[in-house]
Motif scaffolding. Structure first.
Motif, PDB file in Angstrom:
ATOM      1  N   PRO A 310       2.935 -11.558 -56.538  1.00 11.35           N
ATOM      2  CA  PRO A 310       3.972 -12.841 -56.636  1.00 11.35           C
ATOM      3  C   PRO A 310       4.632 -13.786 -55.462  1.00 11.35           C
ATOM      4  CG  PRO A 310       4.677 -10.405 -57.427  1.00 11.35           C
ATOM      5  CD  PRO A 310       3.107 -10.206 -56.767  1.00 11.35           C
ATOM      6  N   GLU A 311       2.985 -13.820 -54.052  1.00 10.14           N
ATOM      7  CA  GLU A 311       4.415 -14.479 -52.620  1.00 10.14           C
ATOM      8  C   GLU A 311       3.391 -15.278 -52.947  1.00 10.14           C
ATOM      9  OE1 GLU A 311       5.101 -16.462 -49.082  1.00 10.14           O
ATOM     10  OE2 GLU A 311       6.098 -14.342 -50.578  1.00 10.14           O
ATOM     11  N   ARG A 312       2.312 -15.356 -53.959  1.00  9.68           N
ATOM     12  CA  ARG A 312       1.501 -16.524 -53.843  1.00  9.68           C
ATOM     13  C   ARG A 312       2.814 -17.277 -55.022  1.00  9.68           C
ATOM     14  NH1 ARG A 312      -3.216 -16.697 -53.036  1.00  9.68           N
ATOM     15  NH2 ARG A 312      -4.701 -18.055 -54.851  1.00  9.68           N
ATOM     16  N   VAL A 313       3.068 -16.957 -55.690  1.00  4.59           N
ATOM     17  CA  VAL A 313       3.003 -17.688 -57.016  1.00  4.59           C
ATOM     18  C   VAL A 313       4.612 -18.097 -56.021  1.00  4.59           C
ATOM     19  CG1 VAL A 313       4.728 -17.552 -58.824  1.00  4.59           C
ATOM     20  CG2 VAL A 313       3.094 -16.714 -59.030  1.00  4.59           C
ATOM     21  N   ARG A 314       5.234 -17.821 -55.926  1.00  2.55           N
ATOM     22  CA  ARG A 314       6.161 -17.994 -54.824  1.00  2.55           C
ATOM     23  C   ARG A 314       6.278 -19.052 -54.052  1.00  2.55           C
ATOM     24  NH1 ARG A 314       8.492 -19.212 -50.758  1.00  2.55           N
ATOM     25  NH2 ARG A 314       7.047 -17.793 -49.057  1.00  2.55           N
ATOM     26  N   ARG A 315       4.729 -19.003 -53.439  1.00  3.60           N
ATOM     27  CA  ARG A 315       4.403 -20.195 -52.751  1.00  3.60           C
ATOM     28  C   ARG A 315       4.144 -21.301 -53.426  1.00  3.60           C
ATOM     29  NH1 ARG A 315      -0.036 -17.773 -48.981  1.00  3.60           N
ATOM     30  NH2 ARG A 315      -0.321 -20.210 -48.535  1.00  3.60           N
ATOM     31  N   ALA A 316       3.853 -21.453 -54.197  1.00  2.00           N
ATOM     32  CA  ALA A 316       3.002 -21.951 -55.709  1.00  2.00           C
ATOM     33  C   ALA A 316       4.075 -23.082 -55.906  1.00  2.00           C
ATOM     34  CB  ALA A 316       1.861 -21.677 -56.634  1.00  2.00           C
ATOM     35  N   LEU A 317       5.212 -22.386 -56.523  1.00  2.00           N
ATOM     36  CA  LEU A 317       6.663 -22.964 -56.669  1.00  2.00           C
ATOM     37  C   LEU A 317       7.151 -23.546 -55.615  1.00  2.00           C
ATOM     38  CD1 LEU A 317       8.305 -20.157 -59.088  1.00  2.00           C
ATOM     39  CD2 LEU A 317       6.432 -21.974 -59.707  1.00  2.00           C
ATOM     40  N   ALA A 318       6.673 -23.052 -54.516  1.00  2.00           N
ATOM     41  CA  ALA A 318       7.778 -23.668 -52.751  1.00  2.00           C
ATOM     42  C   ALA A 318       6.352 -24.944 -52.932  1.00  2.00           C
ATOM     43  CB  ALA A 318       7.389 -22.846 -52.403  1.00  2.00           C
ATOM     44  N   GLY A 319       5.887 -25.060 -53.985  1.00  2.00           N
ATOM     45  CA  GLY A 319       5.222 -26.799 -53.648  1.00  2.00           C
ATOM     46  C   GLY A 319       3.611 -27.119 -52.511  1.00  2.00           C
ATOM     47  N   ASP A 320       3.384 -25.850 -52.410  1.00  5.69           N
ATOM     48  CA  ASP A 320       1.707 -25.359 -51.212  1.00  5.69           C
ATOM     49  C   ASP A 320       1.318 -26.187 -52.723  1.00  5.69           C
ATOM     50  OD1 ASP A 320      -0.150 -24.462 -49.771  1.00  5.69           O
ATOM     51  OD2 ASP A 320       0.327 -22.119 -48.988  1.00  5.69           O
ATOM     52  N   ALA A 321       0.485 -26.945 -52.430  1.00  7.07           N
ATOM     53  CA  ALA A 321      -1.088 -27.369 -52.903  1.00  7.07           C
ATOM     54  C   ALA A 321      -2.237 -26.942 -52.994  1.00  7.07           C
ATOM     55  CB  ALA A 321      -1.160 -28.949 -52.154  1.00  7.07           C
ATOM     56  N   GLU A 322      -2.676 -25.976 -52.252  1.00  5.30           N
ATOM     57  CA  GLU A 322      -3.356 -25.070 -52.157  1.00  5.30           C
ATOM     58  C   GLU A 322      -3.362 -24.017 -53.526  1.00  5.30           C
ATOM     59  OE1 GLU A 322      -4.611 -23.759 -48.411  1.00  5.30           O
ATOM     60  OE2 GLU A 322      -5.041 -25.395 -47.647  1.00  5.30           O
ATOM     61  N   LEU A 323      -2.157 -23.524 -53.199  1.00 11.41           N
ATOM     62  CA  LEU A 323      -2.050 -22.773 -54.317  1.00 11.41           C
ATOM     63  C   LEU A 323      -1.410 -22.914 -56.114  1.00 11.41           C
ATOM     64  CD1 LEU A 323      -0.599 -19.411 -51.942  1.00 11.41           C
ATOM     65  CD2 LEU A 323      -2.640 -19.932 -52.820  1.00 11.41           C
ATOM     66  N   ASP A 324      -1.529 -24.087 -55.708  1.00 10.24           N
ATOM     67  CA  ASP A 324      -0.900 -24.767 -57.285  1.00 10.24           C
ATOM     68  C   ASP A 324      -1.622 -26.133 -57.940  1.00 10.24           C
ATOM     69  OD1 ASP A 324       1.049 -25.582 -58.952  1.00 10.24           O
ATOM     70  OD2 ASP A 324       2.764 -26.928 -57.584  1.00 10.24           O
ATOM     71  N   SER A 325      -2.851 -25.645 -58.503  1.00  9.34           N
ATOM     72  CA  SER A 325      -3.814 -26.670 -58.567  1.00  9.34           C
ATOM     73  C   SER A 325      -3.747 -26.678 -60.051  1.00  9.34           C
ATOM     74  CB  SER A 325      -4.832 -25.504 -58.930  1.00  9.34           C
ATOM     75  OG  SER A 325      -5.688 -24.358 -59.405  1.00  9.34           O
ATOM     76  N   VAL A 326      -2.632 -26.164 -60.944  1.00  2.95           N
ATOM     77  CA  VAL A 326      -2.208 -26.940 -61.987  1.00  2.95           C
ATOM     78  C   VAL A 326      -0.676 -27.502 -62.016  1.00  2.95           C
ATOM     79  CG1 VAL A 326      -3.220 -25.456 -63.512  1.00  2.95           C
ATOM     80  CG2 VAL A 326      -1.474 -24.735 -63.007  1.00  2.95           C
ATOM     81  N   GLY A 327      -0.010 -27.564 -61.246  1.00  8.48           N
ATOM     82  CA  GLY A 327       1.220 -27.643 -60.868  1.00  8.48           C
ATOM     83  C   GLY A 327       2.272 -27.558 -61.314  1.00  8.48           C
TER      84      GLY A 327
END
Length: 370
Positions: A310-327
């Protein structure tokens, strides 16, 4: 008992005057919310003059006249000089007969009350109230109206900035469409050319339609029906690649198909589901549901895959480009910008438990149309 109706129920004369003023302002507002252009000035100038009750009123940019309403239009050629002095002065000023020489008998124009129109601390034009007598009350009223007009133009600029930002975000999302997906799709199509040419042709048409939709250049919104049709094309191409390893279930309520949604807001969720649904597994199950929820449409995209911290998802939603490969963060921001913070993505996930993404959108929202 009988009850009589009396005109006094409408309020005092002051109340009625306030209503008339607000009503007149409301007539000018829609045009001004489009920004300072010749078209918006021409549509609003009559109402602005009515607010001030002046013989004439001009709206200008920083170079020349945009629109004039009222008498004395033979003074229009003097606007550029009046604008130049207003830019030097920086505040509301009064131009007298020396700046407005006139040889027309009976002309009512003796003064121009010139107030700057300011957007983001920059003068973008002027409001010029042309009158026979520049009283202190009229000067103050002109200044107040110019301030109100400036506020409307500020809102127009905010709207334009928001649109530019959303367009930039869509461009960024397009750039994230996986090159591997494109290569793999073409590879899958090529594999059918000899064994099943009809299917190869159908898949090639689906691929063309998918890319045409994804890279279209008009509109920041689309219908849920169009978005889901693009998702179906994407899934057909992925199924051509993975075969029976990828199972898809769609349950779509017909009544929500016309709902307006931000362009490319569902596809990234499905792409994420495919990636996770097939990660480290022999097969994957993707379920997409769109249902009627009263005043809202509720969309869920679920996979039975590896899940995520869940923490990785939270960071992706917060705009962490390294974890948000599909936007996902891109989609979340555009949903919130469009509908408000109550309408961001909700993600339920855990390692080994799959992922379920919830999207809520109102069926009707001001300013949102396809």
């Amino acid at each position: 008992m009988a009850f009589g109706w009396r005109r006094t129920h409408l309020g005092t004369e002051a109340d009625r005057a306030t209503f008339r003023t607000l009503h007149t302002a409301s007539l000018a507002s829609p045009a001004l919310r489009e920004g300072l252009t010749t078209a918006s000035a021409e549509r609003s100038v009559r109402h602005l003059r009515a607010l001030l009750g002046a013989p004439a009123l001009a709206v200008t940019d920083t170079v020349g006249l945009l629109a004039w309403d009222g008498t004395g239009e033979h003074h229009a050629h003097q606007c550029p000089d009046v604008i130049a002095r207003a830019l030097e002065h920086g505040g509301t000023r009064v131009a007298d007969h020396r700046e407005l020489p006139c040889d027309q008998p009976g002309c009512q124009i003796r003064y121009a009350i010139v107030s700057p129109l300011v957007v983001e601390e920059t003068i973008v034009g002027t409001l010029q109230v042309l009158t026979a007598n520049a009283t202190a009350g009229l000067v103050k009223a002109a200044d107040e109206v110019a301030t109100w007009v400036s506020g409307q133009l500020e809102l127009a600029e905010l709207d334009a900035s928001r649109n530019r930002l959303m367009e930039a975000e869509v461009r960024a999302l397009r750039a994230q469409i996986s090159p591997h997906f494109i290569y793999n799709s073409l590879g899958a199509i090529a594999s059918f050319v000899r064994t099943d040419p009809d299917r190869a042709r159908e898949l090639l048409l689906e691929f063309a339609d998918f890319t045409r939709y994804s890279f279209r250049r008009h509109g920041e919104f689309t219908t849920l029906a169009e978005e889901l049709r693009s998702v179906e094309r994407y899934l057909l191409l992925e199924q051509a690649r993975f075969g029976d390893r990828l199972a898809v279930t769609l349950r779509i309520a017909p009544e929500v198909l016309p709902v307006a949604v931000p362009f490319l807001c569902i596809q990234p969720l499905v792409e994420n589901a495919v990636r996770h649904g097939l990660a480290d597994k022999g097969d994957g199950q993707i379920t997409i549901i769109a249902r009627d929820a009263g005043a809202e449409c509720l969309i869920t995209v679920e996979d039975n895959g590896a899940g995520e911290e869940p923490e990785r998802v939270r960071r992706a939603l917060a705009g962490d480009a390294e974890l948000d490969s599909v936007g996902l963060g891109n989609v979340d921001v555009r949903l919130r910008d469009t509908f408000g913070d109550d309408y961001g993505l909700v993600v339920e996930t855990a390692p080994g438990a799959g992922t379920k993404v919830f999207v809520r959108v109102p069926k009707f929202a001001p300013g949102v149309q396809t």
